[in-house]
Write a protein that holds these residues in place. Sequence first.
Motif, PDB file in Angstrom:
ATOM      1  N   ALA B  13       0.839  -1.204   0.000  1.00 20.05           N
ATOM      2  CA  ALA B  13       0.000   0.000   0.000  1.00 20.05           C
ATOM      3  C   ALA B  13       0.875   1.256   0.000  1.00 20.05           C
ATOM      4  O   ALA B  13       0.586   2.240  -0.693  1.00 20.05           O
ATOM      5  N   GLN B  16       2.109   1.881  -3.425  1.00 19.47           N
ATOM      6  CA  GLN B  16       1.011   2.422  -4.229  1.00 19.47           C
ATOM      7  C   GLN B  16       0.814   3.912  -3.929  1.00 19.47           C
ATOM      8  O   GLN B  16       0.579   4.717  -4.826  1.00 19.47           O
ATOM      9  N   TRP B  17       0.894   4.244  -2.637  1.00 21.12           N
ATOM     10  CA  TRP B  17       0.708   5.646  -2.232  1.00 21.12           C
ATOM     11  C   TRP B  17       1.760   6.519  -2.939  1.00 21.12           C
ATOM     12  O   TRP B  17       1.453   7.575  -3.483  1.00 21.12           O
ATOM     13  N   HIS B  20       1.259   6.891  -6.688  1.00 15.92           N
ATOM     14  CA  HIS B  20       0.109   7.732  -7.030  1.00 15.92           C
ATOM     15  C   HIS B  20       0.353   9.217  -6.718  1.00 15.92           C
ATOM     16  O   HIS B  20      -0.558  10.034  -6.861  1.00 15.92           O
ATOM     17  N   TRP B  22       1.387  10.486  -3.616  1.00 15.89           N
ATOM     18  CA  TRP B  22       1.160  10.913  -2.226  1.00 15.89           C
ATOM     19  C   TRP B  22       2.352  10.500  -1.355  1.00 15.89           C
ATOM     20  O   TRP B  22       2.173   9.969  -0.247  1.00 15.89           O
ATOM     21  N   GLU B  25       2.566  11.563   2.308  1.00 15.05           N
ATOM     22  CA  GLU B  25       1.675  10.937   3.286  1.00 15.05           C
ATOM     23  C   GLU B  25       1.943   9.443   3.465  1.00 15.05           C
ATOM     24  O   GLU B  25       1.311   8.796   4.316  1.00 15.05           O
ATOM     25  N   ASP B  27       4.481   7.429   4.556  1.00 13.55           N
ATOM     26  CA  ASP B  27       4.996   6.844   5.800  1.00 13.55           C
ATOM     27  C   ASP B  27       3.959   6.905   6.911  1.00 13.55           C
ATOM     28  O   ASP B  27       3.821   5.974   7.709  1.00 13.55           O
ATOM     29  N   SER B  28       3.241   8.017   6.962  1.00 14.69           N
ATOM     30  CA  SER B  28       2.232   8.179   8.003  1.00 14.69           C
ATOM     31  C   SER B  28       1.073   7.203   7.769  1.00 14.69           C
ATOM     32  O   SER B  28       0.587   6.562   8.714  1.00 14.69           O
ATOM     33  N   MET B  29       0.650   7.057   6.511  1.00 10.71           N
ATOM     34  CA  MET B  29      -0.403   6.081   6.180  1.00 10.71           C
ATOM     35  C   MET B  29       0.030   4.680   6.608  1.00 10.71           C
ATOM     36  O   MET B  29      -0.726   3.942   7.239  1.00 10.71           O
ATOM     37  N   ALA B  30       1.297   4.325   6.289  1.00  6.48           N
ATOM     38  CA  ALA B  30       1.793   2.983   6.618  1.00  6.48           C
ATOM     39  C   ALA B  30       1.838   2.768   8.132  1.00  6.48           C
ATOM     40  O   ALA B  30       1.446   1.709   8.634  1.00  6.48           O
ATOM     41  N   ALA B  31       2.300   3.783   8.872  1.00  8.44           N
ATOM     42  CA  ALA B  31       2.412   3.648  10.330  1.00  8.44           C
ATOM     43  C   ALA B  31       1.030   3.493  10.967  1.00  8.44           C
ATOM     44  O   ALA B  31       0.816   2.642  11.835  1.00  8.44           O
ATOM     45  N   ILE B  32       0.074   4.307  10.515  1.00 10.85           N
ATOM     46  CA  ILE B  32      -1.269   4.264  11.112  1.00 10.85           C
ATOM     47  C   ILE B  32      -1.974   2.955  10.766  1.00 10.85           C
ATOM     48  O   ILE B  32      -2.614   2.325  11.612  1.00 10.85           O
ATOM     49  N   THR B  33      -1.825   2.514   9.515  1.00 16.15           N
ATOM     50  CA  THR B  33      -2.444   1.248   9.118  1.00 16.15           C
ATOM     51  C   THR B  33      -1.818   0.079   9.878  1.00 16.15           C
ATOM     52  O   THR B  33      -2.518  -0.827  10.346  1.00 16.15           O
TER      53      THR B  33
END
Lengths: 167, 167
Positions: B13, B16-17, B20, B22, B25, B27-33
């Motif tokens: 993911a 992909q981020w 695309h 982004w 965002e 590393d933050s998306m990966a950490a939160i997920t």
Amino acid sequence: MPSPLPRDPIAQARDQWISHGWAAEADSMAAITALMRSASIFLQRADAILKPHGLTFARFEVLALLGFSKRGSLPMNQASRLLQVHATSLTNSVDRLEATGMVRRVQHPTDGRTRLLELTTKGKGVLIDARQDLNVQLFSNSGMPEADAKDLSQILSRFRHSQGDFL
Amino acid sequence: MPSPLPRDPIAQARDQWISHGWAAEADSMAAITALMRSASIFLQRADAILKPHGLTFARFEVLALLGFSKRGSLPMNQASRLLQVHATSLTNSVDRLEATGMVRRVQHPTDGRTRLLELTTKGKGVLIDARQDLNVQLFSNSGMPEADAKDLSQILSRFRHSQGDFL
């Protein structure tokens, strides 16, 4: 969120654990409890951001997964594995997404026993808008410094690997 | 837990981020997920350990909080704040705990408007046994090295503080 507590309740629980003779387990208890509490804070924030889009974080993850797949569709059992959610939870999410016209269940073109989950045109549009809001309101503004986010990812990647989450 | 995935879906993911556009965002998306996914792994393990005791982790936390309080009882609103759960979620947990005789709601001795939540003798016994099982099966055997647990606690303590969890 209610007003801040005068003391960190997890630090208090850790002190209690030590004073009751479970010092060896205190750090692990504190880390696991903090993990669950932090996840719940993030989930509340994500759900609040996604509510105007008719989504929860669980349903957003289904749309995002389909959006990244090559054909915009995936077999149900593969989606369940990739999202690491139980088939019954996924069925709940998919029922809601289908009722609001964001996904549809279709027959696999060559394998009659397999049902595919497919993103609709409406679902694609909602995904784009919802992801934009999550990027701006949550991921760009998480409350966590970049270095902490990177360290967190690494620690949790080791943990998830130890739990058989991926090879 | 299903069989391990061939690749880490969160790393996928994140790729992909970035592809695309982004990247800021990602590393933050990966950490939160990863945080939400890890919390769900821990919650499933904790709930499985607690099931034979007639508890979930949420209900265990209510018992543990009451067990640490000086009088073995707390006002409902204080318990809700300390556990950082919504009043309706706490009411659900307390209803189940009361139905199985582990807690009872009693009148505050001097403040007629306040209801206290009180641990019963049965609740005290269940708490001791359940906590023992959690210490042995989860906290002593979390799948996370001690150094990682300490780093995780510190990162999440900074995060929870930033979110107004405690002063």
